[in-house]
Design a protein around this motif. Structure first.
Motif, PDB file in Angstrom:
ATOM      1  N   GLU A  45      65.587 -40.691  32.204  1.00 18.19           N
ATOM      2  CA  GLU A  45      66.412 -39.625  32.760  1.00 18.19           C
ATOM      3  C   GLU A  45      67.051 -40.041  34.082  1.00 18.19           C
ATOM      4  OE1 GLU A  45      67.086 -36.324  31.938  1.00 18.19           O
ATOM      5  OE2 GLU A  45      66.305 -36.818  29.960  1.00 18.19           O
ATOM      6  N   PRO A  46      68.368 -39.849  34.220  1.00 17.92           N
ATOM      7  CA  PRO A  46      68.987 -40.158  35.508  1.00 17.92           C
ATOM      8  C   PRO A  46      68.654 -39.127  36.585  1.00 17.92           C
ATOM      9  CG  PRO A  46      70.633 -39.368  33.967  1.00 17.92           C
ATOM     10  CD  PRO A  46      69.346 -39.483  33.212  1.00 17.92           C
ATOM     11  N   GLY A  47      68.250 -37.927  36.176  1.00 18.79           N
ATOM     12  CA  GLY A  47      67.923 -36.892  37.153  1.00 18.79           C
ATOM     13  C   GLY A  47      69.158 -36.286  37.777  1.00 18.79           C
ATOM     14  N   GLU A  48      68.932 -35.394  38.690  1.00 24.63           N
ATOM     15  CA  GLU A  48      70.014 -34.715  39.403  1.00 24.63           C
ATOM     16  C   GLU A  48      70.441 -35.593  40.579  1.00 24.63           C
ATOM     17  OE1 GLU A  48      72.684 -31.749  39.543  1.00 24.63           O
ATOM     18  OE2 GLU A  48      71.029 -31.813  38.117  1.00 24.63           O
ATOM     19  N   PRO A  49      71.729 -35.978  40.653  1.00 23.48           N
ATOM     20  CA  PRO A  49      72.145 -36.878  41.738  1.00 23.48           C
ATOM     21  C   PRO A  49      72.338 -36.158  43.060  1.00 23.48           C
ATOM     22  CG  PRO A  49      74.043 -36.269  40.437  1.00 23.48           C
ATOM     23  CD  PRO A  49      72.837 -35.644  39.758  1.00 23.48           C
ATOM     24  N   GLU A  50      72.212 -36.910  44.129  1.00 22.99           N
ATOM     25  CA  GLU A  50      72.695 -36.445  45.425  1.00 22.99           C
ATOM     26  C   GLU A  50      74.171 -36.815  45.465  1.00 22.99           C
ATOM     27  OE1 GLU A  50      70.559 -37.491  48.951  1.00 22.99           O
ATOM     28  OE2 GLU A  50      68.646 -37.479  47.873  1.00 22.99           O
ATOM     29  N   VAL A  51      74.986 -35.981  46.069  1.00 26.72           N
ATOM     30  CA  VAL A  51      76.432 -36.199  46.062  1.00 26.72           C
ATOM     31  C   VAL A  51      76.932 -36.318  47.493  1.00 26.72           C
ATOM     32  CG1 VAL A  51      78.666 -35.265  45.335  1.00 26.72           C
ATOM     33  CG2 VAL A  51      76.634 -34.860  43.929  1.00 26.72           C
ATOM     34  N   THR A  52      77.762 -37.337  47.745  1.00 26.83           N
ATOM     35  CA  THR A  52      78.487 -37.433  49.005  1.00 26.83           C
ATOM     36  C   THR A  52      79.966 -37.278  48.663  1.00 26.83           C
ATOM     37  OG1 THR A  52      78.529 -39.849  48.843  1.00 26.83           O
ATOM     38  CG2 THR A  52      76.786 -38.871  50.183  1.00 26.83           C
ATOM     39  N   TYR A  58      78.005 -40.351  43.480  1.00 27.09           N
ATOM     40  CA  TYR A  58      76.808 -39.732  42.919  1.00 27.09           C
ATOM     41  C   TYR A  58      75.669 -40.748  43.054  1.00 27.09           C
ATOM     42  CZ  TYR A  58      80.150 -36.480  40.916  1.00 27.09           C
ATOM     43  OH  TYR A  58      81.158 -35.553  40.743  1.00 27.09           O
ATOM     44  N   HIS A  59      74.614 -40.355  43.745  1.00 26.45           N
ATOM     45  CA  HIS A  59      73.498 -41.252  44.033  1.00 26.45           C
ATOM     46  C   HIS A  59      72.306 -40.847  43.157  1.00 26.45           C
ATOM     47  CE1 HIS A  59      75.833 -42.515  47.518  1.00 26.45           C
ATOM     48  NE2 HIS A  59      76.017 -41.230  47.762  1.00 26.45           N
ATOM     49  N   TYR A  60      71.942 -41.727  42.245  1.00 29.82           N
ATOM     50  CA  TYR A  60      70.900 -41.439  41.271  1.00 29.82           C
ATOM     51  C   TYR A  60      69.594 -42.145  41.596  1.00 29.82           C
ATOM     52  CZ  TYR A  60      74.345 -39.342  38.196  1.00 29.82           C
ATOM     53  OH  TYR A  60      75.307 -38.523  37.651  1.00 29.82           O
ATOM     54  N   GLN A  61      68.499 -41.506  41.193  1.00 27.34           N
ATOM     55  CA  GLN A  61      67.179 -42.124  41.127  1.00 27.34           C
ATOM     56  C   GLN A  61      66.761 -42.005  39.667  1.00 27.34           C
ATOM     57  OE1 GLN A  61      64.282 -40.818  43.999  1.00 27.34           O
ATOM     58  NE2 GLN A  61      65.816 -40.659  45.599  1.00 27.34           N
ATOM     59  N   HIS A  62      67.300 -42.896  38.876  1.00 30.27           N
ATOM     60  CA  HIS A  62      67.129 -42.883  37.421  1.00 30.27           C
ATOM     61  C   HIS A  62      65.721 -43.352  37.062  1.00 30.27           C
ATOM     62  CE1 HIS A  62      69.182 -43.645  33.358  1.00 30.27           C
ATOM     63  NE2 HIS A  62      67.886 -43.801  33.165  1.00 30.27           N
ATOM     64  N   ARG A  63      65.006 -42.556  36.264  1.00 32.16           N
ATOM     65  CA  ARG A  63      63.634 -42.895  35.854  1.00 32.16           C
ATOM     66  C   ARG A  63      63.645 -43.360  34.401  1.00 32.16           C
ATOM     67  NH1 ARG A  63      59.576 -41.160  39.145  1.00 32.16           N
ATOM     68  NH2 ARG A  63      58.126 -41.101  37.404  1.00 32.16           N
ATOM     69  N   ALA A  64      63.576 -44.666  34.216  1.00 29.55           N
ATOM     70  CA  ALA A  64      63.405 -45.235  32.885  1.00 29.55           C
ATOM     71  C   ALA A  64      61.907 -45.415  32.654  1.00 29.55           C
ATOM     72  CB  ALA A  64      64.129 -46.576  32.784  1.00 29.55           C
ATOM     73  N   GLU A  65      61.527 -45.754  31.433  1.00 26.02           N
ATOM     74  CA  GLU A  65      60.117 -45.984  31.135  1.00 26.02           C
ATOM     75  C   GLU A  65      59.956 -47.255  30.328  1.00 26.02           C
ATOM     76  OE1 GLU A  65      58.859 -42.450  29.061  1.00 26.02           O
ATOM     77  OE2 GLU A  65      58.308 -41.468  30.943  1.00 26.02           O
ATOM     78  N   ILE A  66      58.899 -47.988  30.640  1.00 23.11           N
ATOM     79  CA  ILE A  66      58.518 -49.160  29.856  1.00 23.11           C
ATOM     80  C   ILE A  66      57.200 -48.822  29.179  1.00 23.11           C
ATOM     81  CG2 ILE A  66      57.848 -51.589  29.911  1.00 23.11           C
ATOM     82  CD1 ILE A  66      59.428 -51.789  32.584  1.00 23.11           C
ATOM     83  N   GLU A  67      57.187 -48.902  27.865  1.00 23.10           N
ATOM     84  CA  GLU A  67      55.937 -48.757  27.135  1.00 23.10           C
ATOM     85  C   GLU A  67      55.381 -50.157  26.943  1.00 23.10           C
ATOM     86  OE1 GLU A  67      56.687 -46.629  23.519  1.00 23.10           O
ATOM     87  OE2 GLU A  67      57.531 -44.922  24.590  1.00 23.10           O
TER      88      GLU A  67
END
Length: 139
Positions: A45-52, A58-67
């Motif tokens: 999920e990229p999540g909700e970005p902070e915007v300037t 658009y500044h993302y804190q994208h959460r990927a997952e490694i299984e």
């Protein structure tokens, strides 16, 4: 032309592909786990970005997952080695070649999974946070 998100995820997959474990992206768990282990990268999920606003970014804190999955009689040691190799691969280039601002893995949540008629699996989901910015949330 691929989006920033796809470019970064592809670079992360490439970074993980150099490890001895088989690395897949978005696939289902195969019936057999290779002896050296298995990694499956999930887009997350990229999540909700902070915007300037000036300029618009658009500044993302994208959460990927490694299984991460290992199987065998010495699965605890194999799991530990696999997890450490993921950490070393990410630490070697925290910007994935300058594509993002920072990549960082969080602690794994390991679980033992029994398999009928075979050695049990040791698996974990490892969240990976990728910090990046883009001018367009779809680009």
């Amino acid at each position: 032309m691929p989006t920033t998100r796809e470019t970064i995820l592809a670079a992360l997959h490439t970074r993980l592909s150099v490890l001895p474990a088989t690395t897949l992206r978005g696939d289902v768990l195969p019936e057999r786990v290779p002896a050296e282990g298995l990694l499956i990268l999930r887009d997350g999920e990229p999540g909700e970005p902070e915007v300037t606003l000036s300029p618009l970014r658009y500044h993302y804190q994208h959460r990927a997952e490694i299984e991460a999955v290992v199987q065998g009689t010495d699965r605890d040691a194999a799991f530990d080695t696999l997890i450490a190799s993921i950490g070393a691969a990410l630490a070697a280039d925290r910007t994935l070649g300058g594509l993002c601002d920072w990549v960082e893995a969080e602690a794994p949540r390991p679980v033992d999974l029994p398999v009928e008629g075979a050695a049990s699996l040791k698996a974990a989901v490892i969240p990976v946070v990728m910090h990046y910015s883009t001018a367009d949330p779809l680009g």
